[in-house]
Design a protein around this motif. Structure first.
Motif, short mmCIF file in Angstrom:
data_model
loop_
_atom_site.label_atom_id
_atom_site.label_comp_id
_atom_site.label_asym_id
_atom_site.label_seq_id
_atom_site.Cartn_x
_atom_site.Cartn_y
_atom_site.Cartn_z
N ASN A 22 1.69 -0.29 -6.91
CA ASN A 22 1.71 -0.41 -8.27
C ASN A 22 1.36 0.47 -8.84
N ASP A 23 1.57 0.82 -10.38
CA ASP A 23 2.43 1.32 -10.95
C ASP A 23 0.93 1.55 -12.27
N ALA A 24 0.19 0.59 -11.83
CA ALA A 24 -0.94 0.20 -12.32
C ALA A 24 -2.19 0.78 -13.21
N THR A 25 -2.06 2.07 -12.47
CA THR A 25 -3.75 3.18 -12.19
C THR A 25 -2.55 4.32 -11.05
N GLU A 26 -3.42 5.21 -11.66
CA GLU A 26 -3.30 6.33 -11.37
C GLU A 26 -4.13 6.86 -9.69
N LEU A 27 -5.27 5.86 -10.68
CA LEU A 27 -6.49 6.68 -9.39
C LEU A 27 -6.05 5.38 -7.97
N GLY B 141 0.46 -1.08 0.07
CA GLY B 141 0.56 0.21 -0.10
C GLY B 141 0.83 0.96 -0.24
N ALA B 142 0.33 1.52 0.28
CA ALA B 142 0.84 3.69 0.46
C ALA B 142 0.75 4.58 2.31
N GLY C 21 8.66 5.65 -6.94
CA GLY C 21 8.72 4.64 -6.03
C GLY C 21 7.66 3.58 -6.37
N HIS C 22 6.55 3.13 -6.82
CA HIS C 22 5.43 2.36 -6.85
C HIS C 22 5.83 1.36 -8.17
N VAL C 23 5.89 0.14 -7.47
CA VAL C 23 6.25 -1.27 -8.00
C VAL C 23 5.79 -0.55 -9.88
N LYS C 24 6.52 -1.05 -10.80
CA LYS C 24 6.47 -1.78 -12.12
C LYS C 24 5.73 -3.07 -12.52
N VAL C 25 4.47 -2.58 -12.66
CA VAL C 25 3.63 -4.48 -13.47
C VAL C 25 3.61 -4.27 -14.37
N GLY D 75 9.28 -8.67 -15.59
CA GLY D 75 9.77 -9.82 -15.49
C GLY D 75 10.19 -10.87 -14.55
N LYS D 76 8.98 -10.84 -13.79
CA LYS D 76 9.11 -11.88 -12.92
C LYS D 76 7.10 -12.64 -13.04
N LEU D 77 7.74 -14.02 -13.91
CA LEU D 77 5.95 -14.73 -13.55
C LEU D 77 5.18 -14.88 -11.92
N ASP D 78 6.49 -14.60 -11.10
CA ASP D 78 5.98 -15.55 -10.06
C ASP D 78 5.82 -14.54 -8.75
N VAL D 79 5.80 -12.59 -10.06
CA VAL D 79 5.79 -12.02 -8.06
C VAL D 79 4.71 -10.16 -8.58
N PHE D 80 3.94 -10.37 -8.33
CA PHE D 80 3.14 -9.55 -8.65
C PHE D 80 3.07 -8.57 -7.40
N ALA D 81 2.12 -7.32 -7.38
CA ALA D 81 1.89 -6.88 -6.90
C ALA D 81 0.43 -6.03 -7.15
N VAL D 82 -0.40 -5.42 -6.11
CA VAL D 82 -1.70 -5.25 -6.20
C VAL D 82 -1.86 -3.84 -5.12
#
Length: 368
Positions: A271-276, A102-103, A248-252, A260-267
């Motif tokens: 993460n940097d998936a959305t600005e919201l 989280g943040a 500082g967000h995790v790149k996904v 580059g990681k098949l077995d590591v997720f970030a939610v």
């Protein structure tokens, strides 16, 4: 039969949702520095009203039926050995790792310390300070700043309350002018002084604050609702700075895997998936990642699932309470201006309970 070991680091909204989704199909270990779930949505009112002091704290003890929750701090990730090292020295093996740390939010929307006693003590201090303040300054005109200003005003109708915002309109990140106009009208009708285009910084003397034009404001209490910081410093210290972007967000990738990681997720917020960075987006990401983790763990099985791609949320319903009995709700309308719903809808949806019964049920407790 369980398909593998899943370690989830972080027990916020996304972390608990994902852990619960996978509890029946994998051996889940949820790691969090706190001993309880922190319902941050209720934290602003908890920082103002004594009767809400303990409301944001929900025990983890009923979250998982098969997995376990570990109170601890992750300090290192060994991707070669596929292990997470905790500060205690314990090492947790994983087939899939999920980063959901989280943040960090500004006071009072922060869990101070690691125990409920420490956090409750912090809330109580905010309550005492607000109860005796003659002038409270809130900096930041986003949803948090508007909600906090309203809570303070209703708790202290005799105090002077000022909301200073650096932008030209409140709630400007929504992309619509209507929420900002409604918030401004409510605040001004309740004698909250709203200062727009007012970038604030601490002044030279204690209790003074200065805007970009040099105007000095004196206030004996201030809160800075000016954004969040992703909780990823520990990743940088652990040698995984290359996983992070400049903010500082995790790149996904679009499957919510660390690049580059098949077995590591970030939610979630991390993460940097959305600005919201809002709870509905975190929950949606948790659901999609849970599906993709099952697909990964069962990739060689007969009932193999196809992974799904995450589509960032650009517009979402906005609910901003003005205390327990009022507020605004804006629903996005495809191709048009958001629809505004009345205070009764806002009260039922969020303002009265701040979604506490819903989150208690999510963690396996009764709504009460």
């Amino acid at each position: 039969m369980f398909d593998g070991d899943v370690v989830v680091i972080g027990g916020g909204y996304a972390g608990v949702r994902l852990a619960r989704r996978l509890d029946g199909t994998a051996r889940v270990t949820l790691v969090d520095r706190k001993e309880v779930f922190f319902h941050r949505i209720a934290s602003l009112r908890a920082g103002v009203r004594p009767e809400w002091t303990h409301t944001p704290f929900i025990p983890y003890d009923r979250l998982l039926h098969n997995g376990r929750v570990v109170a601890g701090k992750a300090v290192r990730i060994d991707t070669a050995e596929r292990q997470v090292a905790l500060a205690t020295g314990e090492r947790l093996p994983y087939d899939v790792l999920v980063i959901a740390t989280g943040a960090d939010y500004p006071e009072p929307a922060r869990f101070s310390g690691t125990t409920t006693e420490e956090a409750a003590k912090s809330f109580a201090e905010h309550q005492r300070n607000i109860a005796t303040a003659e002038h409270v300054l809130v900096v930041g005109g986003g949803p948090g700043g508007v909600e906090l200003s309203a809570e303070i005003r209703l708790a202290r109708p005799d105090a002077r309350v000022t909301l200073a915002h650096s932008g030209p309109a409140l709630l400007h990140s929504t992309g619509s002018e209507r929420p900002g106009r409604k918030a401004l009208a409510w605040l001004e009708s309740h004698d909250v002084e709203v200062r727009l285009d007012s970038f604030m910084s601490p002044g030279n003397d204690f209790g003074t604050y200065r805007d970009a034009r040099g105007t000095v404001i004196e206030a004996d209490l201030s809160f800075w609702a000016t954004g969040t910081t992703p909780n990823t410093l520990w990743l940088r210290l652990a040698g995984h700075g290359d996983w992070l972007n400049s903010a500082g967000h995790v790149k996904v990738d679009r499957m919510l895997r660390v690049e580059g990681k098949l077995d590591v997720f970030a939610v979630g917020d991390v993460n940097d998936a959305t600005e919201l960075k809002i709870t509905p987006a975190a929950l949606a990401q948790a659901d999609l990642a849970a599906h993709n983790i099952r697909a990964y763990l069962q990739s060689s099985g007969r009932h193999r699932k196809e992974p799904r791609l995450y589509r960032p949320v650009h517009r979402t319903p906005l609910i901003v309470p003005f205390g327990a009995a009022d507020g605004l709700t804006m629903l996005p309308v495809p191709g048009g201006e958001s629809a505004a719903l009345g205070s009764r809808t806002t009260t039922l949806a969020k303002a009265k309970t701040l979604m506490t019964p819903y989150m208690r049920r999510q963690l396996g407790h009764t709504a009460a």
